[in-house]
Scaffold this motif. Structure first.
Motif, PDB file in Angstrom:
ATOM      1  N   LYS A 251       0.903  -1.129  -0.096  1.00  0.00           N
ATOM      2  CA  LYS A 251       0.005   0.014   0.103  1.00  0.00           C
ATOM      3  C   LYS A 251       0.805   1.258   0.029  1.00  0.00           C
ATOM      4  CE  LYS A 251      -4.010  -2.001   2.514  1.00  0.00           C
ATOM      5  NZ  LYS A 251      -4.890  -2.088   3.498  1.00  0.00           N
ATOM      6  N   LYS A 254       2.131   1.712  -3.502  1.00  0.00           N
ATOM      7  CA  LYS A 254       1.142   2.271  -4.451  1.00  0.00           C
ATOM      8  C   LYS A 254       0.930   3.814  -4.007  1.00  0.00           C
ATOM      9  CE  LYS A 254      -1.545  -1.994  -4.785  1.00  0.00           C
ATOM     10  NZ  LYS A 254      -2.864  -2.438  -4.660  1.00  0.00           N
ATOM     11  N   SER A 255       1.149   4.107  -2.719  1.00  0.00           N
ATOM     12  CA  SER A 255       0.864   5.711  -2.542  1.00  0.00           C
ATOM     13  C   SER A 255       1.799   6.373  -2.956  1.00  0.00           C
ATOM     14  CB  SER A 255       0.621   5.730  -1.011  1.00  0.00           C
ATOM     15  OG  SER A 255       1.902   5.607  -0.339  1.00  0.00           O
ATOM     16  N   ASN A 256       3.109   6.062  -3.128  1.00  0.00           N
ATOM     17  CA  ASN A 256       4.204   6.626  -3.587  1.00  0.00           C
ATOM     18  C   ASN A 256       3.950   6.606  -5.179  1.00  0.00           C
ATOM     19  OD1 ASN A 256       6.361   7.446  -1.606  1.00  0.00           O
ATOM     20  ND2 ASN A 256       5.638   5.422  -0.856  1.00  0.00           N
ATOM     21  N   TYR A 300      -7.851   3.103   2.436  1.00  0.00           N
ATOM     22  CA  TYR A 300      -6.438   3.445   1.938  1.00  0.00           C
ATOM     23  C   TYR A 300      -6.375   4.886   2.041  1.00  0.00           C
ATOM     24  CZ  TYR A 300      -3.076   3.144  -1.830  1.00  0.00           C
ATOM     25  OH  TYR A 300      -2.067   3.351  -2.509  1.00  0.00           O
ATOM     26  N   TYR A 303      -3.038   6.470   3.516  1.00  0.00           N
ATOM     27  CA  TYR A 303      -2.042   6.468   2.779  1.00  0.00           C
ATOM     28  C   TYR A 303      -1.876   7.594   1.580  1.00  0.00           C
ATOM     29  CZ  TYR A 303      -1.332   1.984   4.654  1.00  0.00           C
ATOM     30  OH  TYR A 303      -1.300   0.771   5.614  1.00  0.00           O
ATOM     31  N   LEU A 304      -2.848   8.163   1.364  1.00  0.00           N
ATOM     32  CA  LEU A 304      -2.801   9.411   0.519  1.00  0.00           C
ATOM     33  C   LEU A 304      -2.205  10.501   0.838  1.00  0.00           C
ATOM     34  CD1 LEU A 304      -6.750   8.945  -0.936  1.00  0.00           C
ATOM     35  CD2 LEU A 304      -4.434   8.011  -1.967  1.00  0.00           C
ATOM     36  N   ALA A 307       1.300  10.107  -0.269  1.00  0.00           N
ATOM     37  CA  ALA A 307       1.021  10.120  -1.591  1.00  0.00           C
ATOM     38  C   ALA A 307       1.362  11.707  -2.004  1.00  0.00           C
ATOM     39  CB  ALA A 307       0.078   9.904  -2.460  1.00  0.00           C
TER      40      ALA A 307
END
Length: 368
Positions: A251, A254-256, A300, A303-304, A307
């Motif tokens: 996760k 994916k956020s990166n 999720y 985690y944003l 990002a």
């Protein structure tokens, strides 16, 4: 008499209050926080990028982290506390740079001890503002001091300026876009748990063991230009729960990836339309989209925030004077990805061995 009765009639009074509430604000709490986040972070980016001072990504980065927290509007007491925290964090970085940095055998153990107490303070429920400021100040300013002491003074000034600006934007955003009166705002979990916490100490030990070797390596090798990895490692290490298995690591990756891809789209658009106002409009649209996810109930969402942090770190390194997107974008993406892989990997390893070691060392052996 009839007039008095009609004014104080419960039904009419309830109707008047409902009209006032609708007139004052007609957005729900989630929409209010989304709008406040987008407006506040965009304002921070607009001001910092227009003046183009060093560490221009710090202001929108701090504003993004501050406004993503579900906390109520800051009081005067909290604002004074923020200023005291700023002075303390900046002073710590200056003391490390001027007095301890020339003596590595003293500097490294003292830095490790200070980092442990900072992480311990964070894990016990301390202020996220103070923890993040202190970590960046204690690590970033000495790294800049390895190049030149005068540079560390300038970085300190712009660090304080960036934080002050993000604090003003944070307060102003809450004043201009307050929480709706009909909603109960989020509780500020800023209280410190009383007494000693073994779990907090264990997590602080893990975070210190994770970040300190990277800092020592970068200083020893003279990699001060790549302080992005140190900054991002500090942000990631504040949440040791990301080490809980490969699912959390995926996760984070994916956020990166979301942050990197978002910046690639953003950069391609502003190259096609090189206008400052167009760039600010794109930042507002980007933060608005991210905010919708950050304040949603999706698992999720947390985690944003990372990002968005990756987005602004890439933005700060690619839009400055003399910056080369082709070179620095790939380098910074690799550094951010490397920081993520390193932090998650080391914390996962420490999860396997450190708890057993602590429990064995603290367990009382039977006599004889």
């Amino acid at each position: 008499m009839s007039t008095s009765i009609s004014i104080h009639h419960p039904g009419k009074r309830k109707w008047i209050e409902s009209v006032r509430e609708k007139k004052a604000w007609n957005l729900d709490l989630q929409s209010t926080r989304t709008l406040r986040y987008a407006v506040g972070v965009t304002t921070a980016a607009a001001i910092s990028f227009s003046f183009n001072w060093p560490l221009i990504f710090i202001t929108p980065l701090f504003a993004s982290i501050f406004l993503s927290l579900p906390m109520p509007a800051p009081t005067i007491r909290k604002v004074i506390g923020f200023l005291i925290q700023l002075i303390t964090a900046s002073s710590l970085g200056i003391v490390f740079t001027l007095f301890l940095m020339p003596y590595p055998l003293v500097f490294i153990p003292v830095l490790g001890l200070v980092m442990f107490h900072i992480y311990y303070f964070a894990n016990r429920g301390g202020s996220v503002f103070f923890v993040l400021m202190t970590l960046i100040s204690a690590l970033l300013l000495p790294m800049m001091g390895t190049l030149h002491r005068a540079l560390s003074h300038g970085i300190t000034f712009y660090f304080v300026l960036s934080y002050m600006l993000s604090l003003i934007i944070y307060i102003t955003a809450h004043v201009l876009i307050p929480d709706p009166p009909s909603e109960v705002s989020g509780i500020d979990h800023g209280g410190i748990e009383p007494g000693y916490s073994r779990d907090a100490a264990l997590s602080a030990c893990k975070s210190t063991i994770t970040v300190l070797p990277v800092f020592v390596l970068f200083v020893a090798m003279g990699w001060s230009d790549h302080f992005v990895m140190i900054t991002y490692s500090c942000v990631l290490s504040l949440t040791p729960q990301f080490s809980k298995g490969t699912v959390a690591g995926l996760k984070m990756f994916k956020s990166n990836l979301i942050g990197g891809v978002s910046f690639m789209i953003f950069y391609g658009l502003i190259v096609a339309v090189p206008s400052y106002l167009f760039a600010i409009a794109l930042i507002y649209l980007t933060t608005l989209i991210f905010a919708k996810g950050i304040f949603s109930d999706h698992h999720y969402s947390k985690y944003l925030t990372f990002a968005m942090s990756a987005f602004f770190i890439l933005l700060g390194g690619s839009l400055g004077e003399g910056a080369s997107f082709a070179d620095k974008f790939i380098t910074r993406v690799l550094l951010i990805g490397g920081a993520m892989i390193y932090v998650v990997g080391v914390l996962s390893i420490l999860d396997c061995y450190l708890p057993n070691g602590f429990s064995q060392s603290t367990e009382k052996k039977p006599p004889g």
